[in-house]
Design an enzyme around this catalytic site. Structure first.
Site, PDB file in Angstrom:
ATOM      1  N   GLY A 112      44.223 -19.106  73.937  1.00 55.22           N
ATOM      2  CA  GLY A 112      45.540 -19.043  73.293  1.00 55.22           C
ATOM      3  C   GLY A 112      46.541 -18.196  74.046  1.00 55.22           C
ATOM      4  N   ALA A 120      39.319 -25.005  81.454  1.00 60.63           N
ATOM      5  CA  ALA A 120      38.340 -24.456  82.400  1.00 60.63           C
ATOM      6  C   ALA A 120      36.925 -24.618  81.860  1.00 60.63           C
ATOM      7  CB  ALA A 120      38.647 -22.985  82.682  1.00 60.63           C
ATOM      8  N   ASP A 163      46.262 -28.947  83.084  1.00 63.31           N
ATOM      9  CA  ASP A 163      45.320 -27.827  83.037  1.00 63.31           C
ATOM     10  C   ASP A 163      43.963 -28.195  83.638  1.00 63.31           C
ATOM     11  OD1 ASP A 163      47.385 -26.563  81.745  1.00 63.31           O
ATOM     12  OD2 ASP A 163      46.194 -25.866  80.052  1.00 63.31           O
TER      13      ASP A 163
HETATM   14  O1  PMV Z   1      47.457 -24.753  78.064  1.00 62.05           O
HETATM   15  P1  PMV Z   1      48.809 -24.161  77.957  1.00 62.05           P
HETATM   16  O2  PMV Z   1      49.068 -23.497  76.679  1.00 62.05           O
HETATM   17  O3  PMV Z   1      49.107 -23.351  79.159  1.00 62.05           O
HETATM   18  O4  PMV Z   1      49.893 -25.359  78.003  1.00 62.05           O
HETATM   19  C1  PMV Z   1      49.729 -26.449  78.812  1.00 62.05           C
HETATM   20  C2  PMV Z   1      51.024 -26.942  79.317  1.00 62.05           C
HETATM   21  C3  PMV Z   1      51.831 -27.862  78.420  1.00 62.05           C
HETATM   22  O5  PMV Z   1      52.766 -28.494  79.293  1.00 62.05           O
HETATM   23  C4  PMV Z   1      52.588 -27.064  77.369  1.00 62.05           C
HETATM   24  C5  PMV Z   1      50.997 -28.918  77.722  1.00 62.05           C
HETATM   25  C6  PMV Z   1      50.425 -29.975  78.653  1.00 62.05           C
HETATM   26  O6  PMV Z   1      49.477 -30.646  78.239  1.00 62.05           O
HETATM   27  O7  PMV Z   1      50.926 -30.156  79.773  1.00 62.05           O
END
Ligand code: PMV
Length: 326
Positions: A112, A120, A163
């Site tokens: 969060g 990861a 991510d």
């Molecule tokens: O995982 P976070 O909270 O760093 O967010 C990911 C990035 C966003 O662009 C907000 C969501 C996404 O899926 O790309």
């Protein structure tokens, strides 16, 4: 099975945390973005011999302390992200839930905080299962990222895939529409990543923006286009080692994220503190609403900026060096 055989590791893998340099949220709407691996923090997975079916044991820090879970894929139970990732990996390997393995998953990445903890964990798990199933041929990063994305979609609803991609590639990437491309970096580039200590929910932030975008599609479309152009410029700034330009692009991105109502007073304070102490640029990173900020800082300013970030409320400050590519 002898006690030793039971503890014999069949395969293991790790995956780093991440930060988004430019382009979070707009990337969900098909615009390009840049993400960087954060190698100080990792998730790890090990595959051991088991019995009957695949069992996943996980330990990682949650919002309210260490979270420990055990899931047996052969049993009915509430849906669970790690099970989604494991099923995707087994399917890709041509195996079933009846594969007699025990999968141990651990992570040191706080959840969060916009540091890509769930991605990861999924990437480490998929990669370890891939190595256990096919020891002679590691799955390529794009495949690992796509399989891990199934778990990300489960956790975050609408996830762009950036991510898992950066965690799987373990290199700075340009990401757009599901495709990742490793980036050239012209000079060692130094950042500080400061955690506000505020917990946030990516799914809520993405859904909130979706609702505002539906009300004002033209304005949001123009903002997303601008962010996309900042990301493309940042590809060049990184490649040229132009820190002044890169810092300006980060500042412009933060302004747009503020306009999209994704920042908070605490994040704005951290950004202002970093800039006031000499950072070349600073912005929130990740979904916003809490989480972390990233600042571009020359090495001779790092101590002052880190101190300013702590004074502005950061609960932790990490150094991130992205080395020049050959
Ligand atoms: O995982 P976070 O909270 O760093 O967010 C990911 C990035 C966003 O662009 C907000 C969501 C996404 O899926 O790309």
């Amino acid at each position: 099975m002898s006690p030793d055989a039971k503890d014999q590791v069949l395969a293991q893998a790790s995956a780093p945390a991440k930060v988004i340099l430019i382009g979070e949220h707009a990337v969900v709407y098909g615009r390009p973005a840049i993400a960087l691996p954060l190698p100080q923090l990792h998730a790890r997975a090990e595959v051991l011999p088991g019995a009957g079916s695949l069992v996943i044991e996980s330990r990682y820090p949650g919002a309210d302390g260490l979270r420990e879970t055990r899931v047996d894929l052969a049993e009915e139970g509430p849906p669970q992200a790690l099970a989604v990732a494991a099923r995707a990996a087994l399917r890709h390997a041509g195996r079933t839930e009846r594969t007699p393995w025990r999968l141990r998953v651990e992570s040191e990445i706080p959840t969060g905080r916009g540091l890509g903890s769930s991605a990861a964990v999924a990437v480490a798990l998929v990669r370890a299962l891939g190595l256990a199933a096919e020891p002679d041929e590691a799955w390529d990063p794009q495949t690992v990222a796509e399989l891990a994305l199934e778990a990300e979609r489960f956790v975050h609803g609408q996830a762009s895939g950036i991510d898992p991609a950066v965690s799987a590639y373990q290199r700075p990437i340009h990401f757009q529409e599901g495709r990742a491309r490793p980036l050239a970096v012209g000079a060692d580039t130094h950042f500080l990543v400061a955690d506000s200590g505020q917990h946030k929910g990516t799914a809520e932030m993405v859904a909130g923006l979706r609702a505002r975008q539906a009300e004002r599609p033209l304005t949001h479309g123009a903002w997303f286009d601008k962010v996309g152009r900042l990301a493309e410029d940042a590809v060049r700034a990184l490649a040229e080692g132009s820190f002044r330009w890169l810092g300006q692009l980060m500042d412009s991105n933060h302004l747009l994220l503020q306009a999209m109502e994704l920042s908070t007073p605490a994040l704005d304070n951290l950004v202002a503190g970093a800039r006031g102490a000499g950072a070349r640029g600073a912005k929130l990173t990740g979904s916003g609403g809490g989480g972390a900020v990233i600042a571009l800082v020359d090495t001779d300013r790092q101590a002052d900026v880190a101190q300013a970030l702590r004074e502005a409320g950061a609960v932790s400050v990490l150094q991130l060096c992205i080395p020049a590519t050959g």
